[in-house]
Design an enzyme around this catalytic site. Sequence first.
Site, PDB file in Angstrom:
ATOM      1  N   HIS A 235      60.798 -19.000  40.353  1.00 41.95           N
ATOM      2  CA  HIS A 235      61.823 -19.130  41.424  1.00 41.95           C
ATOM      3  C   HIS A 235      63.169 -20.624  40.598  1.00 41.95           C
ATOM      4  O   HIS A 235      63.559 -20.392  40.228  1.00 41.95           O
ATOM      5  CB  HIS A 235      61.608 -18.787  42.561  1.00 41.95           C
ATOM      6  CG  HIS A 235      62.895 -19.102  43.629  1.00 41.95           C
ATOM      7  ND1 HIS A 235      62.429 -19.696  44.876  1.00 41.95           N
ATOM      8  CD2 HIS A 235      64.134 -18.907  43.318  1.00 41.95           C
ATOM      9  CE1 HIS A 235      63.544 -19.631  45.197  1.00 41.95           C
ATOM     10  NE2 HIS A 235      64.392 -19.091  44.638  1.00 41.95           N
TER      11      HIS A 235
ATOM     12  N   HIS B  16      66.958 -21.663  39.960  1.00 43.03           N
ATOM     13  CA  HIS B  16      67.925 -22.681  40.091  1.00 43.03           C
ATOM     14  C   HIS B  16      67.804 -24.018  38.861  1.00 43.03           C
ATOM     15  O   HIS B  16      69.708 -24.617  38.419  1.00 43.03           O
ATOM     16  CB  HIS B  16      66.902 -23.163  41.398  1.00 43.03           C
ATOM     17  CG  HIS B  16      67.094 -22.634  42.482  1.00 43.03           C
ATOM     18  ND1 HIS B  16      67.851 -23.186  43.180  1.00 43.03           N
ATOM     19  CD2 HIS B  16      66.419 -21.167  42.955  1.00 43.03           C
ATOM     20  CE1 HIS B  16      68.292 -21.482  44.768  1.00 43.03           C
ATOM     21  NE2 HIS B  16      66.884 -21.171  44.037  1.00 43.03           N
TER      22      HIS B  16
ATOM     23  N   HIS C 166      67.547 -14.064  40.163  1.00 37.84           N
ATOM     24  CA  HIS C 166      66.961 -14.944  41.088  1.00 37.84           C
ATOM     25  C   HIS C 166      66.817 -13.831  41.859  1.00 37.84           C
ATOM     26  O   HIS C 166      66.435 -13.931  43.437  1.00 37.84           O
ATOM     27  CB  HIS C 166      68.088 -15.457  41.096  1.00 37.84           C
ATOM     28  CG  HIS C 166      68.436 -16.369  42.565  1.00 37.84           C
ATOM     29  ND1 HIS C 166      68.730 -16.001  43.421  1.00 37.84           N
ATOM     30  CD2 HIS C 166      67.597 -17.503  42.796  1.00 37.84           C
ATOM     31  CE1 HIS C 166      67.827 -16.986  44.304  1.00 37.84           C
ATOM     32  NE2 HIS C 166      67.432 -17.930  44.194  1.00 37.84           N
TER      33      HIS C 166
ATOM     34  N   ASN D  50      63.951 -14.170  45.073  1.00 39.25           N
ATOM     35  CA  ASN D  50      64.142 -15.165  45.954  1.00 39.25           C
ATOM     36  C   ASN D  50      64.003 -13.901  47.273  1.00 39.25           C
ATOM     37  O   ASN D  50      63.927 -15.083  48.456  1.00 39.25           O
ATOM     38  CB  ASN D  50      65.592 -15.715  45.718  1.00 39.25           C
ATOM     39  CG  ASN D  50      66.239 -16.546  46.545  1.00 39.25           C
ATOM     40  OD1 ASN D  50      65.772 -17.960  46.489  1.00 39.25           O
ATOM     41  ND2 ASN D  50      67.132 -16.263  47.489  1.00 39.25           N
TER      42      ASN D  50
ATOM     43  N   ILE E 178      71.355 -19.794  47.632  1.00 45.41           N
ATOM     44  CA  ILE E 178      70.103 -19.996  48.054  1.00 45.41           C
ATOM     45  C   ILE E 178      68.842 -20.560  48.123  1.00 45.41           C
ATOM     46  O   ILE E 178      68.150 -19.673  46.560  1.00 45.41           O
ATOM     47  CB  ILE E 178      70.285 -19.170  49.567  1.00 45.41           C
ATOM     48  CG1 ILE E 178      69.197 -19.764  50.478  1.00 45.41           C
ATOM     49  CG2 ILE E 178      69.292 -18.022  48.398  1.00 45.41           C
ATOM     50  CD1 ILE E 178      69.629 -20.742  51.495  1.00 45.41           C
TER      51      ILE E 178
HETATM   52 FE   LIG Z   1      66.175 -19.643  44.777  1.00 43.86          FE
END
Ligand SMILES: [Fe+2]
Length: 1073
Positions: A721, A726, A917, A921, A1073
């Site tokens: 993740h 990110h 993602h 996520n 997010i």
């Molecule tokens: Fe995320």
Amino acid sequence: MASVNSRSINITDNLSAKRTKSIAAFAAASRRIRKPRSPCFHPHRTQVLQEKPSRQSPATPTPGESADMDDVGRGLKAAQTSGMGSESAGNTIWKCSIRSTTPLVGDTGARLSLVVIDTDSEERSPVIKVDSWRPPREITKSDGTRGWEREGAVSLPAGIKAPGAVLVRKKGGASQETGAASQETGAASQEDKGGASQDKKGGASQDYIETITLVSATSVHTVNANSWVSSAHGWRVFFSGFAYLPKDTPLALRDERQGELKALQGTPETRVEKRKDTDRIYWFQTYNDLSSGKSGNLVRPVLGGSKELPYPRRLATNRGNERDGREKAPKNKEEYWLQQDDKFSFDKKEDFQGASMQGLEAAFLALLAEAADTTTPSAAALLPTAVVGLAKQVVSTITHKENPLANFEDFQDVLAMYMKASGSDFKKLLPKKLYPAEATASKDETRSGKASRFKTADGAWNFELSPDKAAEVDKIMAEQRVGPVYDSATGTPAEGTHSSFEGDSKPDASNTEERLGSKLFDFVKRKTTSINEYFSFKVPRVLDGRPDAWHMDEEFGRQMVAGYNPLVITALKQLPERFGSAIRGDHVNADLQGSTLEQLVSEAAAGGKPRLYLVDYWALSTFWADMEKDPGMPKGKVQHAGRVVMYLRKDKDGNDTALIPVAIELAHPNTHKKNPKLLPTAGIVYSRSQLSGDSRTLAVWRLAKMIFKSMDSSVHQLGSHWNRTHCVLEPFYISLRRQISVMHPVYKLMAPHFRYTLQINRDARMRLINADGVIEQIVPSDKYAMLYASALYRTTWNFATEALPEDLKARGMVDPATGKPWLDYPYAIDGLDMWSALTSYFDTYLRLYYKSDSEVLEDTELQAWWKEVKTEGHPDLLKFGHRKNEEELWGFAGPIPSIDKLQRVLATIAWVASGHHAAVNFGQYDYTSFILNTSSLSRRPMPEPGDADWKELTTAERLAQEGIILTYLSDPITAAKVSSTVSLLSHHSRDEQTLDEVNELLVDPKARAANQAFMTAMKQLESAIEMRNADARNWARFGLAMGDTGGPLPYTLLSPGSQAGVTMRGVPYSVSI
Ligand SMILES: [Fe+2]
């Protein structure tokens, strides 16, 4: 008389372009788009270098009639009836309108100047000063948001027929004037020197401009700015929406294109200067800002820039460094710097469940303070300064050994977290097949009521504040959220201010309601989510209707291909002893349906279908020695390392039915001291066939699976993740802004894939991955968490294998002959469909602009971007010798050589930002909040055969045994904290842009058509996924082998569309997010 044959609506680039609500809206908008002006579509267009026309004296505008710009037809009509288009001394009268989505207060809309540049004639208008227009007026848009609009008539030279760009400047107030014009864009005319202002103290005057619309008698041109224009900036340029490769840029716009990039690049000096709010410079920095204190246990090493701790770069924030090279902590806990245009919209911020992460954490700590009945200040007083200081005090108080919150008592106690949400259905959550019939029951398994400070009489957790206290907290949280909006009303942009409210605030009033503006206050109050709701956990889908799933071996295996971390599994093609494991045939053969480990491995190695699979987390042993020596490591956290071997089971007809773990190998920092003969690369092996058949040792097998899932949780969060989505994407975006113009087709294609990434990553650096942040608190590696992230980057990350097909190939998960997965692997199957649609779309799109590979090679902006990504954004892996060469890391050496390679590079980035993602996520809440399925913590070392802990576990009665298992897993406070955090992180905001929605930056019709085809493909993918989920042969989706108590859990994480909320589906364009 100016005459243009068709009307135009030009929509330009901006990262925060408002989302289009539906495909129908997109189609309707497309029909109104004017033919493109891109040279790609006008091959015969002549580009003649002309002398720029001499500046003319400013026109004397005539106020125009009011017109609703939402209605193009009415706008035109109004323009016609008000004399627009009439010629005067060689000039044409146009109507101009500037729109904003911020409150109309203070000096908003004042002291703005414009210059219009024509694309074809290169003619520039004189400076247009809006202060001579009618005053700005408040407006309400069709979606209910409010802002202001200012409009007036302008006299433009007759040569201006197709505005290609508008220059905008905001002057400061009288007290702010410095007399020096900013030449940031190279656009200001000489005569305006002395007018532009720049307050060196940072108190710049600024406006948020959404659109600038120019209406002639026959055409409408809208330039989307979506940006803050500040008196600190000098002239800003906003282009019309058409895409141009650098070589095709109209002459009239070339200087502006380069000037804008220079403004974003800064100079070697300004890149490292202290940042002001209004700065726009993008530059790189190492992760030298993870420390949460000046010294002691809150100091963390710098990630990036060293051989030992290589890491990608992040956005430079330049607060100045401590002597050891760490960036100074911001004063008064202010937010880390971020370019204003990269900040969350107000809607997005609101959707952080009504509060920022800080608010959430503060609320949590306030609640803990209450629950622990400490002498800390009241929750109300605590909130505004929470998170730091008092946080540790509170947590250390309530996590005291004797505290009743230290452990869950038994499995039902864990399930009680959902008692409130499930109501009378609570009993349906209780497992039915937990124990074989002969298991020793406890003497008294009836759960008598035992109400306490923390529990109600029926056993439910009472994680709630008293109504009075909750109301008090809610009020303060509401004020906190109003803060940024209120700031914006003073003309100072702050967090998330792209929305508007009534401007009836009274800044000097002592009464909060009056001070904030009663309507605004009402608005926020209505939207306030009670603090109590943070502690009412909804039933996670892994449990809902599947009370026995979490403890079944079939579910353990299913989650490795369809769960929250489906991209670590590999095909086992060599004997485990070859990589230093202690797993042997004796451990697994009894589960292999007549085959042996040796047979299955050699069949797979020879190219046959693999039936054994491996997840290897031995890398988690990397920092054992350091952790052992470190007095700063807390007690009660144990970092295990290990592996699992899984077998793909089949029925009598040879059809696959389930993936089951057959051996788990575990070790912890003391394992080798206790077992000196064990290889350093090996652990204790827990065999399914040897343990799970006996009702006493079944608990050991379950615990081994749970400890393994704890490792899986760490690798998921830090590796799959954070690291792989990110973190690695941030440098690609920083360099995109620095090197590729907003006019570039690649920018327009890729910008939506970076929407909000800088802000969410910045927030993560402030609150999640920093010293003593949420991640350190919830994982066993604690202060070594981010060192593990660096180690995972060092050992495993290659851009070349982040493309899904390459990733699957590298892990042996697909048949090389067909490229298809060997087994029912929902992440791969749905993901490959998405990948295929993405690459087809990108290929079509790029070929609209690049006619040959040499045009790619010669694209100066593109190649500067790619070079900078490698040398400034991700420099460490090659520089410090962790990779052999560029080919290994990037897939090829040197510049991007062809359209095909460019497509592969861009599709890989887009896939990582979207599909990858989303897959890791949006399932976080439904899989990882429930500690019996996934516990983020492991608090005790795994028992070994014959030791005291093993005896304790294997001789206990049922409930006692459950209680013992729970002492190894997350405690209730950590469980609640994880649940709150992953609920937030699994949440889609209302203004999320998912892959089934239009990319509004695309204006050229052929580009829009390609985008439309992709959106259609995403809709088709949704249908295909639904059908796959309904097919009982797909064991990983349908879960048939698990029987009625296991129940199906459809794989929806790669279904592109989603409503707002925690939906376990939906693929946003970007990591937001
Ligand atoms: Fe995320």
